[in-house]
Design an enzyme around this catalytic site. Structure first.
Site, short mmCIF file in Angstrom:
data_model
loop_
_atom_site.label_atom_id
_atom_site.label_comp_id
_atom_site.label_asym_id
_atom_site.label_seq_id
_atom_site.Cartn_x
_atom_site.Cartn_y
_atom_site.Cartn_z
N PRO A 2 0.83 -1.22 0.00
CA PRO A 2 0.00 0.00 0.00
C PRO A 2 0.86 1.26 0.00
CG PRO A 2 -0.66 -1.53 1.75
CD PRO A 2 0.63 -2.03 1.19
N GLU A 3 0.52 2.20 -0.88
CA GLU A 3 1.17 3.50 -0.93
C GLU A 3 0.10 4.56 -0.62
OE1 GLU A 3 3.56 4.04 -4.49
OE2 GLU A 3 4.00 1.91 -4.59
#
Ligand SMILES: [Zn+2]
Length: 292
Positions: A2-3
């Protein structure tokens, strides 16, 4: 992994469905998820507290903790505190709606927060790199001291192209290493760095110190666009399907990737096969004709 767009999607879910709820009970079954201070501190920090706000700084989720309710005259209000959640490789926050007690607990569930409306917030993390911790060391904006080294968040503070240019000119690093440095911008990782480089028509392997001012400005705009579109699409869920939102739904920005995960497939701009190389130890995707 996840960014910014994925974590922002989770934050919005927390904002809509969890903020305002009180934590009635905390169960920790995975000690690695609370390794920063152990399970007793997490339980003591959350029990009876109101989840008052949901914000984000880069890839970190910050849940502001309000006072206990009803107020206890013998125990004064603690100072401002926040629950910090970092999903890292494979962490997920999942909201199980009431009555949550009857819903089977998924494998790799390490922390469960029972909320006062009968729902449950569960932290699931197969690879156990993610973590949760409660901290009272916050700055004036409510940002934990441990996150002081993070650069500006592109969504919260915006991207200042002039600052980016000033930072870039002094570095010998590759453009890729520069973009994923969390002190430069908080929240950009491998995927969105590649997509922004494509949109800015710059190779991730370029020396960032050798970029012209106009190229850095182009890059700043590309980052803004890519991150904005990815947030609107609910983030990217890759084939490993590790990233899902609070309700378990995948994002859809993976359908709009120009280069990431498209090695050997034709470039959307020119048809040339997308290449994948290692830059600064990271897998990097680019079009050898569109990007210079
Ligand atoms: Zn191309």
């Amino acid at each position: 992994v996840p960014e910014l767009p994925e974590v922002e999607t989770v934050r919005r879910g927390l904002q809509d469905h969890v903020v305002g709820r009180r934590v009635d009970h905390v169960v920790v079954t995975g000690q690695r998820s609370v390794r920063r201070h152990g399970s007793d501190a997490l339980i003591a920090g959350l029990n009876g507290r109101r989840l008052a706000s949901a914000s984000r700084r880069g890839k970190y989720l910050l849940v502001g903790l309000g006072g206990s309710s009803p107020q206890c005259r013998w125990h004064p209000e603690p100072g401002p505190q926040a629950l910090v959640v970092h999903l890292r490789m494979s962490g997920q926050l999942r909201l199980v709606r009431a009555p949550a007690g009857s819903v089977a607990v998924a494998a790799h569930t390490h922390v469960r927060l029972w909320l006062d409306d009968g729902s449950e917030l569960r932290f699931v993390d197969p690879r156990t790199f993610g973590e949760l911790f409660v901290t009272g060391e916050l700055d004036g904006r409510g940002v934990p001291a441990v996150l002081a080294g993070l650069g500006p968040d592109p969504l919260v503070e915006g991207i200042d192209p002039e600052r980016l240019w000033q930072l870039a000119t002094r570095r010998r690093a590759s453009l890729k290493a520069f973009l994923i440095d969390q002190a430069v911008l908080a929240g950009v990782g491998n995927l969105y760095a590649d997509e922004a480089c494509f949109r800015a028509r710059l190779r991730p392997g370029r020396s960032v110190g050798g970029l012209r001012r106009a190229e850095v400005f182009r890059l700043a705009r590309a980052l803004e666009e890519v991150l904005g579109e990815a947030v609107a699409a609910g983030g990217s869920t890759l084939r490993d399907a590790r990233y899902v939102d609070l309700d378990g739904h995948p994002g859809s920005f993976q359908d709009h990737h120009a280069v990431y995960g498209r090695e050997g497939e034709p470039c959307l701009g020119c048809g040339h096969p997308i290449r994948r190389i290692r830059v600064s130890g990271r897998s990097s995707h680019f079009c050898p004709t569109c990007q210079r």
